[in-house]
Design an enzyme around this catalytic site. Sequence first.
Site, PDB file in Angstrom:
ATOM      1  N   ALA A 150      17.566  31.470  25.769  1.00 24.32           N
ATOM      2  CA  ALA A 150      17.282  31.319  27.199  1.00 24.32           C
ATOM      3  C   ALA A 150      17.446  29.895  27.716  1.00 24.32           C
ATOM      4  O   ALA A 150      17.490  29.691  28.929  1.00 24.32           O
ATOM      5  CB  ALA A 150      15.850  31.798  27.495  1.00 24.32           C
ATOM      6  N   TYR A 151      17.537  28.910  26.833  1.00 23.91           N
ATOM      7  CA  TYR A 151      17.610  27.529  27.286  1.00 23.91           C
ATOM      8  C   TYR A 151      18.949  27.269  27.974  1.00 23.91           C
ATOM      9  O   TYR A 151      20.010  27.326  27.348  1.00 23.91           O
ATOM     10  CB  TYR A 151      17.440  26.558  26.124  1.00 23.91           C
ATOM     11  CG  TYR A 151      16.051  26.529  25.520  1.00 23.91           C
ATOM     12  CD1 TYR A 151      14.992  27.233  26.095  1.00 23.91           C
ATOM     13  CD2 TYR A 151      15.783  25.789  24.375  1.00 23.91           C
ATOM     14  CE1 TYR A 151      13.728  27.206  25.545  1.00 23.91           C
ATOM     15  CE2 TYR A 151      14.512  25.753  23.813  1.00 23.91           C
ATOM     16  CZ  TYR A 151      13.493  26.464  24.403  1.00 23.91           C
ATOM     17  OH  TYR A 151      12.233  26.427  23.850  1.00 23.91           O
ATOM     18  N   GLY A 152      18.868  26.995  29.270  1.00 19.62           N
ATOM     19  CA  GLY A 152      20.092  26.748  30.031  1.00 19.62           C
ATOM     20  C   GLY A 152      21.030  27.932  30.014  1.00 19.62           C
ATOM     21  O   GLY A 152      22.250  27.756  30.094  1.00 19.62           O
TER      22      GLY A 152
ATOM     23  N   GLY B 218      21.905  29.716  27.592  1.00 15.31           N
ATOM     24  CA  GLY B 218      22.790  29.619  26.434  1.00 15.31           C
ATOM     25  C   GLY B 218      23.501  28.296  26.282  1.00 15.31           C
ATOM     26  O   GLY B 218      24.110  28.033  25.241  1.00 15.31           O
TER      27      GLY B 218
END
Length: 330
Positions: free
Chosen positions: A52-54, A56
């Site tokens: 979920a960070y950015g 992907g």
Amino acid sequence: MEQRRLGGSGLSVSRLGLGTMTWGRDTDQHDAREQLKAFADAGGTLVDTAAAYGNGESEKLIGALLDSAVSRANLLIATKAGGGRPGGPGRVDVSRRALLDQLDDSLDRLDLDYVDLWQVAAWSDAAPMEETLGALEHAVTSGRARYAGVSNYAGWQTAAAAVHQRAVAGTQAPLVSTQVEYSLLERGVEREVLPAAARLGLGVLAWSPLGRGVLTGKYRSGTPADSRAATTHFAPFVDKYLDARSAKIVDAVCTAADGLDALPLEVALTWVRDRPGVAAAIVGARTAGQLRDVLGSDDLELPAEIRAALDEVSALELGYPEGVAPGSRP
């Protein structure tokens, strides 16, 4: 840097982990490269990310830097699946289909055949616990993950999941870790999560040990223009700790830092790093310069009197039943 065993497993991780939540969005490839090299040069091994960070982008950036900046063999890559960060956007889905699809996508972005630690990012009643844990088992037995853990689980959820995995005959994926928010500003995990982890052999990975950046002291006189709280996507994340109670704790940290000739972030980070049960404190820095300040804390040890003062000013209120002393019940 000291290496610590992750719970009851044979895996050892550096006591400081490199968080990458801002990579690919607020941290560009140049700064990410410098961070990764500095972290590895200091003896750091644990690199933490999530699908979920950015959306992907964090995993993509790590994949682009592995081997070109730091050898893959010298790092432990941990990622998460199942949902966004707490309080952030994104629907939590911890079904077998969603988790395994996300793992495949993560491996593609990271350009890896496997990750060292794969974690379920959050609990959800929408999927049976057994199904969620079965996905972890499949990831390990198929060779796509070496170890399995959970993140942001409550105490009873942590215990239920760990006990279930222990009870499954021949399991290849016992839970080895739980990743939770833990700092002088957020000690809620001390009520039940930490005792459950200690009893069941899970190592604790502490995210946001600097109180979402507030314990650096940067917000004492307002909100700096280049801070996370000044951005639309991180302001709600930081605002939680811009209150009177937090300000009192930050003042105590800054006073301790002055006495030790250290930075406030070094004091706050050391406090978390050396709490019982903590295997690693995961710190995310936006720039390489910020990370160098973080790495400077590795040699710091807090005197007992300072640790006691910080314990007192940030003390957690316990009620029934956690705070009831043995023998005091009727």
